[in-house]
Design an enzyme around this catalytic site. Structure first.
Site, mmCIF file in Angstrom:
data_model
loop_
_atom_site.group_PDB
_atom_site.id
_atom_site.type_symbol
_atom_site.label_atom_id
_atom_site.label_comp_id
_atom_site.label_asym_id
_atom_site.label_seq_id
_atom_site.Cartn_x
_atom_site.Cartn_y
_atom_site.Cartn_z
ATOM 1 N N GLY A 173 0.859 -1.175 0.000
ATOM 2 C CA GLY A 173 0.000 0.000 0.000
ATOM 3 C C GLY A 173 0.893 1.222 0.000
ATOM 4 O O GLY A 173 1.887 1.253 -0.719
ATOM 5 N N SER A 230 5.854 -5.411 -0.857
ATOM 6 C CA SER A 230 5.867 -4.012 -1.292
ATOM 7 C C SER A 230 6.165 -3.055 -0.123
ATOM 8 O O SER A 230 7.266 -3.105 0.417
ATOM 9 C CB SER A 230 4.540 -3.716 -1.996
ATOM 10 O OG SER A 230 4.592 -2.496 -2.674
ATOM 11 N N ALA A 231 5.229 -2.223 0.313
ATOM 12 C CA ALA A 231 5.488 -1.328 1.448
ATOM 13 C C ALA A 231 5.940 -2.121 2.680
ATOM 14 O O ALA A 231 6.788 -1.669 3.450
ATOM 15 C CB ALA A 231 4.239 -0.510 1.776
ATOM 16 N N HIS A 266 8.921 -3.090 -6.674
ATOM 17 C CA HIS A 266 8.416 -2.836 -8.032
ATOM 18 C C HIS A 266 9.496 -2.195 -8.899
ATOM 19 O O HIS A 266 9.197 -1.318 -9.712
ATOM 20 C CB HIS A 266 7.195 -1.899 -8.024
ATOM 21 C CG HIS A 266 6.096 -2.300 -7.101
ATOM 22 N ND1 HIS A 266 5.243 -3.343 -7.363
ATOM 23 C CD2 HIS A 266 5.709 -1.790 -5.905
ATOM 24 C CE1 HIS A 266 4.365 -3.445 -6.367
ATOM 25 N NE2 HIS A 266 4.623 -2.525 -5.477
ATOM 26 N N GLU A 285 9.380 -7.053 -10.078
ATOM 27 C CA GLU A 285 8.126 -7.779 -9.841
ATOM 28 C C GLU A 285 8.378 -9.283 -9.815
ATOM 29 O O GLU A 285 9.038 -9.817 -10.715
ATOM 30 C CB GLU A 285 7.119 -7.477 -10.959
ATOM 31 C CG GLU A 285 6.723 -6.015 -11.079
ATOM 32 C CD GLU A 285 5.868 -5.523 -9.944
ATOM 33 O OE1 GLU A 285 6.199 -5.776 -8.762
ATOM 34 O OE2 GLU A 285 4.853 -4.859 -10.229
#
Lengths: 207, 207
Positions: B90, B122-123, B159, B194
């Site tokens: 997020g 991710s985050a 990413h 990714e």
């Protein structure tokens, strides 16, 4: 009376620095002999000197002198007596940190609101918004505040990109990011596509 | 002994949530009956409840229960007694702000360093780095600090995208941004393309 141009970018693909704005800038800086340039955003980490030199070369063609804000012993006095101002692009976090730490954000705002012609490109445009919270830049330094000049009653997103329906990359689109901003903030956001700019004359804001 | 997975993303294009990690996660969480999920990054502004529900549905298929950290009256105690931890993706600014303001960043770090299995996507992976200063996210909120857990002696860029030589857009490439970071910081940066992840087992870090 405010008199500003907040532009998406300095350079369009395949063009020279500021080329797409030349006609606009000639009219905008018609009465101006010297611009004070704010090089703090340092694109690619370029030095204040090298960045100012690049800008100086372009404005020399228009017969306008350029002095970097870093060249003045007293930057507050320099902003207060400037006849025209230009903040170049680069990293918005770096620019905002420097302006706050030197106590220059409010001085710059006051000068622009007094009517000193102000040109911003990219990061230099972002700081015309209410805060820098819709920048695309990487937080390479930690600014003491995200507040910016608020020359307009909205935020800017420079280099705005429409969502690419063919993308297979899972990073968020620009639109998704701005929508996330709006979950936590009420400030409107204006996306500036490459090659577009906002013109401020007093209370009139146009594109 | 640290035992963590820091993954680029939760979802590959055209796949189900966490699908590309299924085999890895089944082994990683083999001994685990319940995971405490940290939903603070709220992708797209989704609520803590809705985000936790999404994660719960996926882990239910592996026979693993999921409790959201927001469901606990005492999140410090919840982290201290968790048998496994997962921080979802997020907005990294939102996640880091929340963790610092609730005094949870150091508690989370201590739990992971003690050996509680930790999954980040991710985050949730970015906060495994030294600081969050190489996130791609938009600064939609102002965190009291950019410091993160430092599970590894470098920063992460989730990413990660290679420069696109055919691009006519003048926004900086990821590589340019990370180079700008290195003008002002010495911390190494690992870009996670990714579908890739970092595996931490004690002092051993592999991909």
């Amino acid at each position: 009376m405010k008199n500003s141009i907040l532009a998406s970018t300095s350079t369009l693909f395949g063009e020279e620095y500021l080329a797409y704005l030349q006609t606009e800038l000639k009219a905008f800086f018609k009465e101006v002999a010297e611009i004070v340039f704010i090089p703090y955003a340092r694109p690619g980490g370029i030095s204040h000197e090298a960045y100012t030199q690049k800008v100086r070369a372009v404005f020399a063609q228009m017969g306008i002198g350029v002095k970097g804000l870093h060249e003045f012993e007293n930057p507050v006095a320099a902003l207060n007596s400037a006849k025209a101002l230009f903040t170049g692009g680069g990293n918005t976090f770096l620019l905002v940190k420097q302006l706050h730490e030197l106590g220059l954000m409010s001085v710059l705002k006051a000068a622009v609101e007094k009517g000193v012609p102000y040109l911003g490109t990219s990061a230099g445009s972002n700081i015309g918004g209410v805060n820098m919270q819709t920048t695309n830049d990487m937080p390479i330094v930690y600014p003491p505040s995200f507040e910016t000049m608020g020359l307009v009653p909205f935020n800017l997103n420079a280099h705005y990109l429409d969502p690419d329906p063919s993308s297979t990359h899972n990073g968020e689109t620009r639109e998704t990011r701005i929508k996330e901003f709006h979950v936590f903030n009420d400030i409107p956001v204006v996306g500036l596509r490459e090659g577009s700019w906002i013109r401020i004359k007093g209370t009139e804001i146009s594109t």
